[in-house]
Scaffold this active site. Structure first.
Site, PDB file in Angstrom:
ATOM      1  N   GLY A 229      11.195  -0.110  12.706  1.00  0.00           N
ATOM      2  CA  GLY A 229      10.125  -1.113  13.130  1.00  0.00           C
ATOM      3  C   GLY A 229       8.792  -0.627  12.832  1.00  0.00           C
ATOM      4  O   GLY A 229       7.614  -1.243  13.648  1.00  0.00           O
ATOM      5  N   ASP A 230       8.433   0.655  12.462  1.00  0.00           N
ATOM      6  CA  ASP A 230       6.991   0.968  12.312  1.00  0.00           C
ATOM      7  C   ASP A 230       6.493   1.884  11.053  1.00  0.00           C
ATOM      8  O   ASP A 230       6.323   2.896  10.939  1.00  0.00           O
ATOM      9  CB  ASP A 230       6.408   1.708  13.166  1.00  0.00           C
ATOM     10  CG  ASP A 230       4.996   1.722  13.491  1.00  0.00           C
ATOM     11  OD1 ASP A 230       4.250   1.037  12.657  1.00  0.00           O
ATOM     12  OD2 ASP A 230       4.253   2.592  14.383  1.00  0.00           O
ATOM     13  N   LEU A 231       7.439   1.477   9.709  1.00  0.00           N
ATOM     14  CA  LEU A 231       7.113   2.258   8.406  1.00  0.00           C
ATOM     15  C   LEU A 231       5.915   1.759   8.049  1.00  0.00           C
ATOM     16  O   LEU A 231       5.695   1.394   7.119  1.00  0.00           O
ATOM     17  CB  LEU A 231       8.326   1.826   7.705  1.00  0.00           C
ATOM     18  CG  LEU A 231       9.717   2.154   7.844  1.00  0.00           C
ATOM     19  CD1 LEU A 231      10.905   1.734   6.915  1.00  0.00           C
ATOM     20  CD2 LEU A 231       9.650   3.822   7.849  1.00  0.00           C
ATOM     21  N   ASN A 232       4.766   2.356   8.812  1.00  0.00           N
ATOM     22  CA  ASN A 232       3.489   2.275   8.369  1.00  0.00           C
ATOM     23  C   ASN A 232       2.865   3.301   7.333  1.00  0.00           C
ATOM     24  O   ASN A 232       3.463   4.380   7.096  1.00  0.00           O
ATOM     25  CB  ASN A 232       2.541   1.915   9.445  1.00  0.00           C
ATOM     26  CG  ASN A 232       2.422   3.204  10.163  1.00  0.00           C
ATOM     27  OD1 ASN A 232       1.904   4.427   9.871  1.00  0.00           O
ATOM     28  ND2 ASN A 232       2.479   3.042  11.606  1.00  0.00           N
ATOM     29  N   ASN A 235       3.117   6.850   8.929  1.00  0.00           N
ATOM     30  CA  ASN A 235       4.440   7.098   9.393  1.00  0.00           C
ATOM     31  C   ASN A 235       5.199   7.765   8.292  1.00  0.00           C
ATOM     32  O   ASN A 235       6.390   7.940   8.431  1.00  0.00           O
ATOM     33  CB  ASN A 235       5.258   6.237  10.286  1.00  0.00           C
ATOM     34  CG  ASN A 235       4.362   6.131  11.485  1.00  0.00           C
ATOM     35  OD1 ASN A 235       3.751   7.054  11.934  1.00  0.00           O
ATOM     36  ND2 ASN A 235       4.585   5.138  12.493  1.00  0.00           N
TER      37      ASN A 235
END
Length: 377
Positions: A229-232, A235
């Site tokens: 949900g948050d492979l930015n 991260n």
């Protein structure tokens, strides 16, 4: 970047422990002596890079960890934090570069601790996670090879979680109205006031309306899975796997921050990865094809999933930009970190709509198609 489960983003309380309190906490809860600590940036939790002296009897030296102090609202959901932590442990065992928890003196993976002695006496869930080496993608000169690798990672990670991760706490990942789940773009209506009256608000309203009309009716046809949900770009950690300065090759050395995990769809993860990798590229509209090619090397999308990709990427831009603006109104002291995406995010979202869905998709799909004939080793 989580903000509670079904709660609104403004209801959490971000921890604000001082270094002295943190040093005492690490000793009391984990039985470790702190050599030094430094704060790490965070959206709504509090993180510290902690170096501890090794226990007597071990080789001389020090070990490094990340102390994660979860915000007061998410701390009230121990099953959710348990699921996130167990998922990290599972992925590490499966060979993914994921952190694992250092157990408390009582042998637990986390501990609920008082944050202050004030009238509210907030409780915060505390974990000590292994420190992962590497450089955030946000700090390297990105190239097509790392975009492909990140797409491949996104598919492999979700596939492993969805097919093989079984734990009683996993049911807590059904997060309903969770604001960061990509199915919930229409919930941005509640927070759009934070943008004021301008062209940015107009484009987000356009995204929301198109999302309601074109994506929501098709959600049930997308393949379900567990999303990170948050492979930015902050991260994902990488290190160089080649000595070439002209054309460096990277491998992923760390996957951080599982606090946005929830049940979603495979296509959500690739859309999220595309959006954040666009932030890091001088040629943002081309990025999607490389990420998509990596993703589809593991898990090809269906036609319906592909057809929603443009609006899903636009939806994630909108989530990131609107929620950051909203949270910055409440926590102005953290505005610089909160508004990282906004520096280029608005420009990219506006450009996507200026060029148009058909042209953007053509670029993405033709780039991805080229990989099927010349797949990277």
């Amino acid at each position: 970047m989580s903000s509670g489960n079904d709660r609104q983003p403004q209801t959490f309380t971000k921890p604000a422990l001082g270094e002295k309190e943190v040093t005492e906490l690490v000793d009391r809860v984990f039985g470790l002596k702190v050599s030094w600590i430094r704060p790490l940036p965070s959206y709504d939790d509090q993180n510290f890079h902690v170096c501890v002296s090794r226990n007597k009897g071990a080789a001389e030296g020090a070990d490094e960890y990340v102390l994660k102090i979860t915000n007061s609202e998410d701390s009230q959901e121990p099953d959710l934090i348990e699921a996130q932590t167990r998922a990290m442990m599972f992925l590490s065992a499966e060979g993914f570069p994921s952190a694992t928890p250092y157990l408390t003196k009582d042998g637990n993976i986390m501990s609920l601790e008082s944050g202050d002695s004030g009238p509210q006496n907030k409780k915060y869930m505390v974990r000590l996670l292994t420190y992962l080496p590497g450089t955030p993608v946000a700090k390297i000169a990105t190239n097509t090879q790392i975009f492909y690798e990140i797409g491949k990672l996104a598919a492999s990670l979700d596939k492993a979680l969805s097919e093989k991760f079984h734990h009683p706490s996993v049911k807590s990942l059904h997060r309903g109205q969770f604001i960061w789940n990509l199915a919930n773009v229409p919930l941005l209506d509640r927070y759009i006031y934070a943008l004021g009256q301008n062209k940015y608000r107009d484009i987000v309203q356009q995204v929301i309306e198109q999302f309601k009309g074109k994506v929501i009716p098709k959600l049930s046809s997308f393949r379900a899975c567990i999303n990170h949900g948050d492979l930015n770009d902050h991260n994902i950690l990488v290190d160089s796997s080649s000595a070439s300065l002209e054309n460096p090759q990277y491998r992923v050395s760390g996957i951080l921050d599982f606090s946005d995990m929830s049940y979603g769809c495979y296509v959500f993860e690739v859309a999220i990865a595309i959006m954040y990798m666009m932030i890091e590229s001088p040629d943002p509209l081309s990025v999607g094809g490389h990420v998509l090619a990596g993703f589809e090397s593991v898990l090809p999308l269906t036609e319906e999933e592909r057809g929603a990709l443009f609006l899903l990427v636009s939806g994630r831009f909108s989530q990131s930009l609107v929620i950051a603006a909203h949270t910055a109104l409440r926590y102005p002291e953290n505005k610089e970190y909160l508004m990282i995406t906004a520096k280029t995010g608005w420009k990219h979202l506006m450009k996507m709509f200026e060029v148009g869905q058909e042209a953007v998709e053509k670029t993405w799909f033709e780039t991805a198609e080229a990989y099927t004939n010349h797949a990277p080793a």
